[in-house]
Design a protein around this motif. Structure first.
Motif, PDB file in Angstrom:
ATOM      1  N   PRO A  67       0.841  -1.192   0.000  1.00  0.00           N
ATOM      2  CA  PRO A  67       0.000   0.000   0.000  1.00  0.00           C
ATOM      3  C   PRO A  67       0.884   1.252   0.000  1.00  0.00           C
ATOM      4  O   PRO A  67       1.821   1.336   0.790  1.00  0.00           O
ATOM      5  CB  PRO A  67      -0.768  -0.088   1.327  1.00  0.00           C
ATOM      6  N   GLY A  68       0.595   2.184  -0.898  1.00  0.00           N
ATOM      7  CA  GLY A  68       1.354   3.433  -0.951  1.00  0.00           C
ATOM      8  C   GLY A  68       2.547   3.400  -1.893  1.00  0.00           C
ATOM      9  O   GLY A  68       3.245   4.399  -2.068  1.00  0.00           O
TER      10      GLY A  68
ATOM     11  N   ARG B 171      -2.462  -2.684   7.519  1.00  0.00           N
ATOM     12  CA  ARG B 171      -2.434  -2.996   6.080  1.00  0.00           C
ATOM     13  C   ARG B 171      -1.057  -3.484   5.657  1.00  0.00           C
ATOM     14  O   ARG B 171      -0.933  -4.377   4.822  1.00  0.00           O
ATOM     15  CB  ARG B 171      -2.852  -1.774   5.265  1.00  0.00           C
TER      16      ARG B 171
ATOM     17  N   LEU C 209       1.269   7.534   2.516  1.00  0.00           N
ATOM     18  CA  LEU C 209      -0.154   7.315   2.812  1.00  0.00           C
ATOM     19  C   LEU C 209      -0.697   8.405   3.734  1.00  0.00           C
ATOM     20  O   LEU C 209      -1.849   8.813   3.606  1.00  0.00           O
ATOM     21  CB  LEU C 209      -0.367   5.921   3.410  1.00  0.00           C
TER      22      LEU C 209
ATOM     23  N   PHE D 188     -13.915  -5.233   6.604  1.00  0.00           N
ATOM     24  CA  PHE D 188     -12.507  -5.659   6.473  1.00  0.00           C
ATOM     25  C   PHE D 188     -11.598  -4.469   6.180  1.00  0.00           C
ATOM     26  O   PHE D 188     -10.505  -4.366   6.740  1.00  0.00           O
ATOM     27  CB  PHE D 188     -12.399  -6.723   5.375  1.00  0.00           C
ATOM     28  N   MET D 189     -12.054  -3.573   5.307  1.00  0.00           N
ATOM     29  CA  MET D 189     -11.233  -2.416   4.922  1.00  0.00           C
ATOM     30  C   MET D 189     -10.916  -1.547   6.140  1.00  0.00           C
ATOM     31  O   MET D 189      -9.796  -1.086   6.299  1.00  0.00           O
ATOM     32  CB  MET D 189     -11.948  -1.597   3.846  1.00  0.00           C
TER      33      MET D 189
ATOM     34  N   PHE E 156      -5.094  -6.286  -7.199  1.00  0.00           N
ATOM     35  CA  PHE E 156      -5.565  -7.664  -7.370  1.00  0.00           C
ATOM     36  C   PHE E 156      -4.622  -8.370  -8.329  1.00  0.00           C
ATOM     37  O   PHE E 156      -4.282  -7.788  -9.356  1.00  0.00           O
ATOM     38  CB  PHE E 156      -6.989  -7.686  -7.927  1.00  0.00           C
TER      39      PHE E 156
ATOM     40  N   GLN F  79      -6.170 -15.958  -4.972  1.00  0.00           N
ATOM     41  CA  GLN F  79      -6.679 -15.001  -5.972  1.00  0.00           C
ATOM     42  C   GLN F  79      -5.868 -15.120  -7.272  1.00  0.00           C
ATOM     43  O   GLN F  79      -6.432 -15.100  -8.373  1.00  0.00           O
ATOM     44  CB  GLN F  79      -6.590 -13.563  -5.457  1.00  0.00           C
TER      45      GLN F  79
ATOM     46  N   LEU G  83      -7.959  -8.073   4.517  1.00  0.00           N
ATOM     47  CA  LEU G  83      -8.437  -8.335   3.164  1.00  0.00           C
ATOM     48  C   LEU G  83      -9.890  -8.794   3.169  1.00  0.00           C
ATOM     49  O   LEU G  83     -10.321  -9.541   4.055  1.00  0.00           O
ATOM     50  CB  LEU G  83      -7.577  -9.411   2.492  1.00  0.00           C
ATOM     51  N   VAL G  84     -10.617  -8.356   2.165  1.00  0.00           N
ATOM     52  CA  VAL G  84     -11.972  -8.839   1.933  1.00  0.00           C
ATOM     53  C   VAL G  84     -11.827 -10.316   1.515  1.00  0.00           C
ATOM     54  O   VAL G  84     -10.870 -10.668   0.823  1.00  0.00           O
ATOM     55  CB  VAL G  84     -12.647  -7.993   0.829  1.00  0.00           C
TER      56      VAL G  84
ATOM     57  N   ASP H 129      -8.859   4.688   5.914  1.00  0.00           N
ATOM     58  CA  ASP H 129      -7.877   3.628   6.186  1.00  0.00           C
ATOM     59  C   ASP H 129      -6.442   4.089   5.917  1.00  0.00           C
ATOM     60  O   ASP H 129      -5.517   3.295   5.973  1.00  0.00           O
ATOM     61  CB  ASP H 129      -8.211   2.333   5.420  1.00  0.00           C
TER      62      ASP H 129
ATOM     63  N   GLY I 277      -9.551  -2.030  -5.040  1.00  0.00           N
ATOM     64  CA  GLY I 277      -9.925  -1.105  -3.957  1.00  0.00           C
ATOM     65  C   GLY I 277     -10.947  -0.080  -4.435  1.00  0.00           C
ATOM     66  O   GLY I 277     -11.915   0.229  -3.730  1.00  0.00           O
TER      67      GLY I 277
ATOM     68  N   ARG J 156      -4.188 -10.263  -4.473  1.00  0.00           N
ATOM     69  CA  ARG J 156      -3.506  -9.930  -3.224  1.00  0.00           C
ATOM     70  C   ARG J 156      -3.261 -11.174  -2.379  1.00  0.00           C
ATOM     71  O   ARG J 156      -2.715 -11.069  -1.287  1.00  0.00           O
ATOM     72  CB  ARG J 156      -4.388  -8.971  -2.425  1.00  0.00           C
TER      73      ARG J 156
ATOM     74  N   THR K 128     -14.138 -11.289  -3.587  1.00  0.00           N
ATOM     75  CA  THR K 128     -13.186 -10.439  -4.317  1.00  0.00           C
ATOM     76  C   THR K 128     -12.939 -11.007  -5.720  1.00  0.00           C
ATOM     77  O   THR K 128     -12.977 -10.286  -6.718  1.00  0.00           O
ATOM     78  CB  THR K 128     -11.851 -10.364  -3.543  1.00  0.00           C
TER      79      THR K 128
HETATM   80  P1  ADP Z   1      -3.885   0.662  -1.624  1.00  0.00           P
HETATM   81  O1  ADP Z   1      -4.149   1.444  -2.887  1.00  0.00           O
HETATM   82  O2  ADP Z   1      -3.448   1.548  -0.531  1.00  0.00           O
HETATM   83  O3  ADP Z   1      -2.956  -0.493  -1.834  1.00  0.00           O
HETATM   84  P2  ADP Z   1      -6.500  -0.473  -2.058  1.00  0.00           P
HETATM   85  O4  ADP Z   1      -7.360   0.655  -2.459  1.00  0.00           O
HETATM   86  O5  ADP Z   1      -5.950  -1.330  -3.133  1.00  0.00           O
HETATM   87  O6  ADP Z   1      -5.294   0.077  -1.157  1.00  0.00           O
HETATM   88  O7  ADP Z   1      -7.261  -1.422  -1.032  1.00  0.00           O
HETATM   89  C1  ADP Z   1      -8.000  -0.912   0.040  1.00  0.00           C
HETATM   90  C2  ADP Z   1      -8.618  -2.053   0.820  1.00  0.00           C
HETATM   91  O8  ADP Z   1      -9.559  -2.757  -0.022  1.00  0.00           O
HETATM   92  C3  ADP Z   1      -7.655  -3.124   1.295  1.00  0.00           C
HETATM   93  O9  ADP Z   1      -7.045  -2.782   2.535  1.00  0.00           O
HETATM   94  C4  ADP Z   1      -8.583  -4.341   1.421  1.00  0.00           C
HETATM   95  O10 ADP Z   1      -9.373  -4.266   2.597  1.00  0.00           O
HETATM   96  C5  ADP Z   1      -9.521  -4.151   0.235  1.00  0.00           C
HETATM   97  N1  ADP Z   1      -8.992  -4.841  -0.966  1.00  0.00           N
HETATM   98  C6  ADP Z   1      -8.557  -4.258  -2.108  1.00  0.00           C
HETATM   99  N2  ADP Z   1      -8.154  -5.176  -2.990  1.00  0.00           N
HETATM  100  C7  ADP Z   1      -8.323  -6.389  -2.404  1.00  0.00           C
HETATM  101  C8  ADP Z   1      -8.072  -7.743  -2.800  1.00  0.00           C
HETATM  102  N3  ADP Z   1      -7.539  -8.037  -3.979  1.00  0.00           N
HETATM  103  N4  ADP Z   1      -8.373  -8.717  -1.911  1.00  0.00           N
HETATM  104  C9  ADP Z   1      -8.917  -8.453  -0.718  1.00  0.00           C
HETATM  105  N5  ADP Z   1      -9.156  -7.210  -0.276  1.00  0.00           N
HETATM  106  C10 ADP Z   1      -8.878  -6.173  -1.111  1.00  0.00           C
END
Ligand code: ADP
Ligand code: ADP
Length: 214
Positions: free
Chosen positions: A9-10, A171, A124, A52-53, A86, A92, A58-59, A162, A32, A88, A64
């Motif tokens: 992330p970031g 995260r 972030l 979850f977020m 994705f 997946q 993770l979802v 978040d 996301g 993650r 997902t």
């Molecule tokens: P970042 O851009 O900071 O990496 P994202 O916007 O991709 O963050 O993701 C935000 C949140 O959405 C994650 O912390 C998670 O909860 C959920 N999320 C996003 N993509 C996935 C994934 N592929 N599998 C499970 N959860 C996901």
């Protein structure tokens, strides 16, 4: 061109995916952003994802995977796409490979944007995002021309719930535990390309374009 952008992330996945998808005329698909769209629309999936977020977790894989595979099947993704956020988890990635294989397709490259933890925390903490087009800005390193307003479409900028330090720490832990194993997954497939993410945005873009053969 079918590309998976890896990185914590970031790291700059969204920033780079936007530029690359414009340059290569392919879709930018960010899991996301899809979850946040559901959240904004108040769907059942959005309500589930939020739980979850908010915790920096993770979802679950099943919902997902279903959401992203549906998105990939849309017409604008026919000519290729950049996946941002994705897969993650290893399940997946396996589900993605299996779904593509049934169509005689595959992921071409998986560039990994590498950035150190201290820098991720700074990025972030200062991130502002456009509500309309999801473009990311940074209050220090990449400010918009006018504070709080998107350069591209005039949309209002906001800070993600978040992106607070407590959730960011969770995260980053989630990334190490569940997403970092994808590095060896794509290494084994000879698709991984390591990119130094601690360079100016344009230099990272240039390295990514080389990595995907553009
Ligand atoms: P970042 O851009 O900071 O990496 P994202 O916007 O991709 O963050 O993701 C935000 C949140 O959405 C994650 O912390 C998670 O909860 C959920 N999320 C996003 N993509 C996935 C994934 N592929 N599998 C499970 N959860 C996901
Ligand atoms: P991710 O999608 O991987 O979570 P973002 O693209 O949203 O990452 O970028 C996170 C933050 O870092 C944003 O505030 C963005 O403006 C900033 N940023 C992105 N790339 C760079 C870079 N190369 N140098 C400095 N800041 C960057």
């Amino acid at each position: 061109m079918r590309v998976v952008l890896l990185g914590p992330p970031g790291a700059g996945k969204g920033t780079q995916a936007k530029v690359l998808s414009d340059r290569a005329s392919v879709a930018h698909i960010a899991s996301g952003d899809l979850f946040r769209k559901h959240l904004g629309e108040g769907t059942e999936l959005g309500r589930l994802a939020k739980i979850f977020m908010d915790r920096g977790e993770l979802v679950p894989d099943d919902v997902t995977i279903h959401m992203v595979l549906e998105r990939i099947a849309e017409p604008d993704a026919k000519g290729g796409y950049i996946l941002d956020g994705f897969p993650r988890t290893v399940p997946q990635a396996e589900a993605l490979d299996e779904a593509l294989a049934t169509k005689g397709q595959a992921i071409h490259k998986a560039p990994l944007i590498a950035v150190e933890t201290d820098e991720l925390m700074r990025r972030l903490a200062g991130r502002w995002i456009c509500r309309a087009c999801q473009t990311a800005y940074h209050e220090v390193t990449n400010p918009p021309r006018q504070a709080g307003v998107c350069d591209r479409d005039g949309g209002a900028l906001y800070q993600r719930e978040d992106d607070k330090p407590e959730v960011v720490r969770a995260r980053l832990e989630t990334y190490d535990r569940q997403t970092a194993p994808l590095i060896s997954y794509y290494e084994k497939q000879r698709k991984l390309v390591r990119i130094d993410g601690q360079q100016p945005v344009e230099a990272v873009t240039a390295a990514l374009l080389r990595a995907v053969g553009r």
